[in-house]
Design a protein around this motif. Structure first.
Motif, PDB file in Angstrom:
ATOM      1  N   MET A  80      28.584  52.266  33.771  1.00 50.32           N
ATOM      2  CA  MET A  80      29.059  50.967  33.321  1.00 50.32           C
ATOM      3  C   MET A  80      30.132  50.506  34.297  1.00 50.32           C
TER       4      MET A  80
ATOM      5  N   ARG B  62      34.686  51.280  36.999  1.00 53.14           N
ATOM      6  CA  ARG B  62      33.355  51.874  37.033  1.00 53.14           C
ATOM      7  C   ARG B  62      33.457  53.327  36.622  1.00 53.14           C
TER       8      ARG B  62
ATOM      9  N   THR C 155      30.717  52.212  26.116  1.00 54.96           N
ATOM     10  CA  THR C 155      31.150  53.480  26.703  1.00 54.96           C
ATOM     11  C   THR C 155      32.664  53.557  26.658  1.00 54.96           C
TER      12      THR C 155
ATOM     13  N   GLU D 172      23.777  42.926  31.349  1.00 58.71           N
ATOM     14  CA  GLU D 172      24.568  42.423  32.453  1.00 58.71           C
ATOM     15  C   GLU D 172      24.975  40.989  32.167  1.00 58.71           C
TER      16      GLU D 172
ATOM     17  N   TYR E  13      25.735  47.426  32.734  1.00 58.33           N
ATOM     18  CA  TYR E  13      25.418  48.763  32.228  1.00 58.33           C
ATOM     19  C   TYR E  13      24.046  49.143  32.767  1.00 58.33           C
TER      20      TYR E  13
ATOM     21  N   TYR F 286      32.661  46.971  35.568  1.00 59.37           N
ATOM     22  CA  TYR F 286      33.185  45.617  35.370  1.00 59.37           C
ATOM     23  C   TYR F 286      33.899  45.168  36.629  1.00 59.37           C
TER      24      TYR F 286
ATOM     25  N   ARG G 164      29.477  57.473  24.408  1.00 57.17           N
ATOM     26  CA  ARG G 164      28.761  56.211  24.496  1.00 57.17           C
ATOM     27  C   ARG G 164      27.915  56.007  23.257  1.00 57.17           C
TER      28      ARG G 164
END
Length: 334
Positions: A99, A132, A29, A82, A88, A101, A189
């Motif tokens: 998505m 996010r 993404t 993940e 995701y 992190y 994406r």
């Protein structure tokens, strides 16, 4: 596209790996704020038959810095997207995904440091990060699983079997240390599955963008070792995709043989347009793979780009991938 590809809601979820050692299932993404030069991209590629995932986070901050992370976290199954702090999720198949992190980020003051990243990754400054964003579809899905073996896939069957992509409304935030930037804009994406080595791409030029009215594009020019060129992609206009019939790419290069500016000529059944792109910040990345006694290397240049489509301004990505052979870039200066 519906006559060549099948796309079902279940394709949003992980697929059963085949027996290929290099089976990869990848989700990607990107997202960019509409009013300020901030955004980036995240990718997770599950290589379960090799026992690891490929994690990439690359964020372009307003002052020109890059905050990034690249890892190969261990995985034992292909049941979820993940790993290593990157996650995701499919919220509504074909309509909405997120998505996120959570983890440390390497702070790159000078993107030139990414050319030889070993020292940067070992000793570069780091800050805690959180990213996010939520993607909500603003276009149909483009692509899917080919209906038979004779269908040409986007990147070729030695890079991915199934592949689809979609333009989206994107909202979220980026946190790096004590700094926070909102993402209220748009993005793109993709999701692919099947055998993949980066070095299967001889060279290509990929352009992705979104504009404030919801229009956008994905344009690809890809060339194989024999010099055969394909042009793929779409213009997104008023919520509908128009398949391209032709694509011209003119690149202005830096002294380091990096793309600095691109001029695109695009034709569909309905229109002919010119699009210019000024690369704002370039992340000069590479991928290395050992093949027997040889080491195969590809340049992956990821450019955060400001596009101008006949007076409309938008943000997106310019991506140049090519093999490096005997120190030379396969596609330069084309």
């Amino acid at each position: 596209m519906s006559e060549r590809f099948v796309m079902r809601p279940e394709h949003e979820h992980p697929h059963a790996p085949d027996s290929s050692l290099n089976f990869n299932e990848s989700v990607y993404t990107n997202a960019f704020d509409a009013t300020s030069p901030v955004g980036g991209w995240m990718r997770l590629g599950n290589r379960v038959n090799e026992g690891h995932a490929e994690l990439s986070v690359c964020l372009y901050l307003p002052d020109g810095r890059i905050a990034c992370q690249f890892k190969r976290p261990k995985i034992t199954s292909n049941e979820r997207f993940e790993a290593g702090g990157l996650k995701y999720q499919v919220i509504d198949p074909l309509r909405s995904v997120s998505m996120e992190y959570e983890g440390d980020l390497i702070i790159v003051d000078d993107p030139e440091a990414l050319r030889e990243p070993q020292a940067l990754f070992a000793h570069g400054p780091r800050l805690p990060g959180h990213v996010r964003w939520l993607h909500e579809a603003e276009s149909p899905v483009h692509g899917g699983e080919p209906v038979h073996d004779g269908v040409q896939t986007m990147y070729g069957r030695d890079f991915s079997l199934g592949h689809f992509n979609q333009h989206s409304r994107a909202r979220g935030e980026i946190r790096v240390g004590d700094e926070v930037w909102a993402i209220d804009g748009r993005g793109w994406r993709d999701h692919s599955w099947g055998p993949r080595y980066w070095q299967a791409i001889y060279y290509y030029r990929l352009f992705i963008a979104n504009f404030s009215n919801g229009d956008g594009f994905m344009l690809l020019k890809i060339t194989d070792r024999q010099g055969k060129v394909r042009r793929e992609g779409v213009l997104l206009v008023d919520g509908r995709y128009e398949e391209i019939l032709d694509l011209d790419v003119m690149t202005k290069w830096t002294g380091r043989q990096d793309p600095a500016f691109v001029r695109l000529g695009v034709m569909t059944e309905r229109r002919r347009v010119r699009i210019d792109g000024e690369i704002n910040v370039l992340a000069p990345l590479r991928n290395r793979r050992k093949a027997g006694d040889d080491v195969l290397v590809s340049r992956i240049a990821e450019g955060f780009t400001r596009f101008d489509w006949e007076g409309r301004k938008g943000w997106g990505m310019t991506e140049y991938i090519e093999r490096i052979e005997d120190g030379a870039l396969a596609g330069f200066p084309i």
